[in-house]
Design an enzyme around this catalytic site. Structure first.
Site, PDB file in Angstrom:
ATOM      1  N   LEU A   1      58.572  59.285 121.521  1.00 20.48           N
ATOM      2  CA  LEU A   1      57.944  59.201 120.278  1.00 20.48           C
ATOM      3  C   LEU A   1      57.493  57.657 119.970  1.00 20.48           C
ATOM      4  CD1 LEU A   1      57.493  60.187 117.297  1.00 20.48           C
ATOM      5  CD2 LEU A   1      59.754  59.129 116.795  1.00 20.48           C
TER       6      LEU A   1
ATOM      7  N   ASP B   1      56.885  56.875  99.647  1.00 18.95           N
ATOM      8  CA  ASP B   1      56.906  56.613  98.340  1.00 18.95           C
ATOM      9  C   ASP B   1      58.064  57.131  97.549  1.00 18.95           C
ATOM     10  OD1 ASP B   1      56.033  54.862  95.989  1.00 18.95           O
ATOM     11  OD2 ASP B   1      54.107  55.975  95.997  1.00 18.95           O
TER      12      ASP B   1
ATOM     13  N   HIS C   1      65.789  51.969  98.476  1.00 17.85           N
ATOM     14  CA  HIS C   1      65.210  51.226  99.833  1.00 17.85           C
ATOM     15  C   HIS C   1      66.066  51.640 100.642  1.00 17.85           C
ATOM     16  CE1 HIS C   1      61.701  50.195  97.601  1.00 17.85           C
ATOM     17  NE2 HIS C   1      62.365  48.966  96.975  1.00 17.85           N
TER      18      HIS C   1
END
Ligand code: FPP
Length: 256
Positions: A147, A36, A53
């Protein structure tokens, strides 16, 4: 408390004491992050929200590297919620092309780094170009066993639980299950996260302290960690603070 519960320290040449993660104790296997603060990061710099973004997208790659370095097994990132469609169309369109851009720029590195890409969310409702990019990345990384980078796209926990209940109801109707056989483990199998363990640690950046419809079922016993840092500024140091904090927590799962 055992001395092994404390992080080790090493002295940097700057005389700054730096924490070093002890990889032998209590590291979270699955970390979920609510990324966020992109918009506020941009606003603070007089930039349009898109710039925040874009910076947030580049930061995903940096944080994947840090997670890899600390042998984290799963990183689930909240990239677009079922509620984010309410944003202006221009912003939604931009967010929907980010996965494509991310994959275009970073897929070769992610393949080399043994990262496996997965996604959770209502995939069918994404634009075709977004779906194609994600499918391509999933396919190219399917044999990697490092991962797991699990991108939550058009994800909402309530929707996830509702679709799980609908599928369970169908299977009960088709006599696959007796109603009495429906328990927590059965419901978990119908969630998008069926193949993943529940998150051990959930991080939210930017100072907000709520779940925003993210992994409601899966986070029943997750440890939460909040920071005021905006996502584009969330770096290795801040990530390591979260890991060290987690290492010093005692998880009891309702027991003693
Ligand atoms: C919330 O910040 C962030 C989002 C809704 C988008 C998060 C997306 C990324 C970080 C990039 C995604 C990357 C990939 C790989 C797909 P906000 O816009 O609500 O920030 P604000 O609260 O400060 O306005």
């Amino acid at each position: 408390m055992s001395i092994f519960k404390f992080p080790f320290f090493k002295k940097k040449q700057t005389n700054k004491i730096e924490h070093e993660i002890n990889h032998t104790i209590n590291l979270p296997e699955h970390i979920a992050i609510i990324m966020d603060g992109n918009g506020r990061w941009a606003k603070k710099r007089g930039l349009p929200r898109f710039a925040g973004h874009k910076e947030g997208m580049d930061n995903v790659k940096k944080i994947v590297q840090v997670a890899n370095k600390h042998h984290i097994k799963i990183l689930t990132l909240y990239a677009f919620s079922t509620e984010n469609w309410k944003r202006p169309k221009k912003e939604v369109d931009y967010l929907m092309q980010l996965p494509k851009e991310f994959i275009h720029i970073y897929l070769p590195d992610l393949i080399k780094e043994n990262v496996q890409i997965k996604t959770i969310g209502a995939f069918d409702l994404l634009p075709d170009h977004t779906k194609r990019a994600i499918e391509h990345a999933i396919d190219k990384t399917k044999d990697n066993d490092g991962l797991i980078l699990n991108i939550a796209l058009n994800y909402g926990s309530r929707h996830e639980i509702v679709q799980a209940i609908q599928h369970i109801a169908e299977d009960v109707q088709n006599k696959k299950y007796e109603i009495d056989a429906i328990d927590e483990s059965v419901l978990s199998k119908y969630l998008f996260t069926s193949e993943l363990k529940d998150p051990d640690l959930l991080i939210r950046t930017s100072g907000e302290k709520r779940l925003s419809n993210f992994l409601l079922w899966q986070s029943a016993y997750t440890e939460f960690w909040f920071t005021d840092v905006y996502w584009p500024d969330f770096n290795e140091d801040v990530f390591e603070q979260a890991l060290i904090d987690y290492q010093n927590r005692k998880r009891r799962f309702g027991g003693l």
